[in-house]
Design an enzyme around this catalytic site. Structure first.
Site, PDB file in Angstrom:
ATOM      1  N   SER A  29     -14.500 -19.470  38.091  1.00  0.00           N
ATOM      2  CA  SER A  29     -15.843 -19.129  37.650  1.00  0.00           C
ATOM      3  C   SER A  29     -15.733 -17.970  36.666  1.00  0.00           C
ATOM      4  CB  SER A  29     -16.692 -18.710  38.857  1.00  0.00           C
ATOM      5  OG  SER A  29     -17.982 -18.351  38.459  1.00  0.00           O
ATOM      6  N   SER A  34     -17.582 -23.732  30.562  1.00  0.00           N
ATOM      7  CA  SER A  34     -18.806 -24.295  29.976  1.00  0.00           C
ATOM      8  C   SER A  34     -18.976 -23.865  28.529  1.00  0.00           C
ATOM      9  CB  SER A  34     -20.034 -23.882  30.794  1.00  0.00           C
ATOM     10  OG  SER A  34     -19.968 -24.466  32.079  1.00  0.00           O
ATOM     11  N   SER A 101     -13.646 -27.182  40.058  1.00  0.00           N
ATOM     12  CA  SER A 101     -12.795 -28.215  40.674  1.00  0.00           C
ATOM     13  C   SER A 101     -11.514 -27.586  41.218  1.00  0.00           C
ATOM     14  CB  SER A 101     -12.518 -29.363  39.707  1.00  0.00           C
ATOM     15  OG  SER A 101     -12.085 -28.926  38.446  1.00  0.00           O
TER      16      SER A 101
END
Length: 190
Positions: A29, A34, A101
């Site tokens: 994270s 993204s 993931s």
């Protein structure tokens, strides 16, 4: 058994001018998965490639809103996403999947859903301290305080790929990471 239609992958490739592919971004994270996926999408679309980003936050609000963050739920989350990616890839899109993931076995299972060469695992490599520094949502602080149980890299494992198709250094410039991914995709298309 999957239903077989009358339009073959070669027909879709001829129509779109490119083959479908899943580019799977994995990393902690805050590593930039993204951000990188959206930048690659923009670059691909500007080249005339039909590309689409699936992002962890967006999928969790819809398709996978019934899942939590236990090891079993994380596996199911990735399994569902993998099935969606396979459908998008089969339709001829380049799907850019940005998900932590955390488990190698889950990512390997998604790879196995795809035809040979249609799945590209990209490890977005960033040190934990940088991910924490980038954390605008304050998730790492909450995880360290015990407010978020089973947080990948803190109170739950993150298994970095042992042999990703491509590793990008997320401490570098975004443009360099995008260029490396585009070059990798170009090489695999030849």
């Amino acid at each position: 058994m999957r239903a077989e239609g009358r339009v073959a992958a070669a027909d879709r490739t001829a129509l779109l001018g490119h083959a479908g592919r899943t580019v799977w971004f994995t990393g902690l994270s805050g590593s930039g998965k993204s951000t990188l996926a959206f930048a690659v999408e923009e670059a691909l679309v500007s080249r005339g490639v039909a590309a689409y980003v699936l992002d962890g936050d967006n999928v969790r609000f819809g398709l996978n809103r019934d899942l939590g963050f236990s090891a079993e739920d994380r596996t199911e989350n990735v399994r569902r996403i993998g099935e969606v990616c396979r459908l998008f890839q089969d339709a001829g899109l380049v799907v850019l999947s940005a998900f932590i993931s955390p488990y190698r076995a889950d990512r390997d299972a998604v790879r196995a859903l795809h035809p040979e060469g249609a799945f590209v695992e990209v490890f977005v490599d960033a040190p934990l301290d940088l991910c924490e520094e980038r954390d605008v949502k304050g998730l790492y602080a909450k995880a360290r305080a015990g407010d978020i149980p089973e947080f990948s890299g803190i109170s739950a494992p993150y298994e970095a790929p042992e042999a990703a198709d491509l590793t990008v250094d997320a401490t570098g410039a975004l443009e360099d990471c995008v260029a490396a991914i585009l070059a990798h995709l170009d090489d695999r298309s030849a």
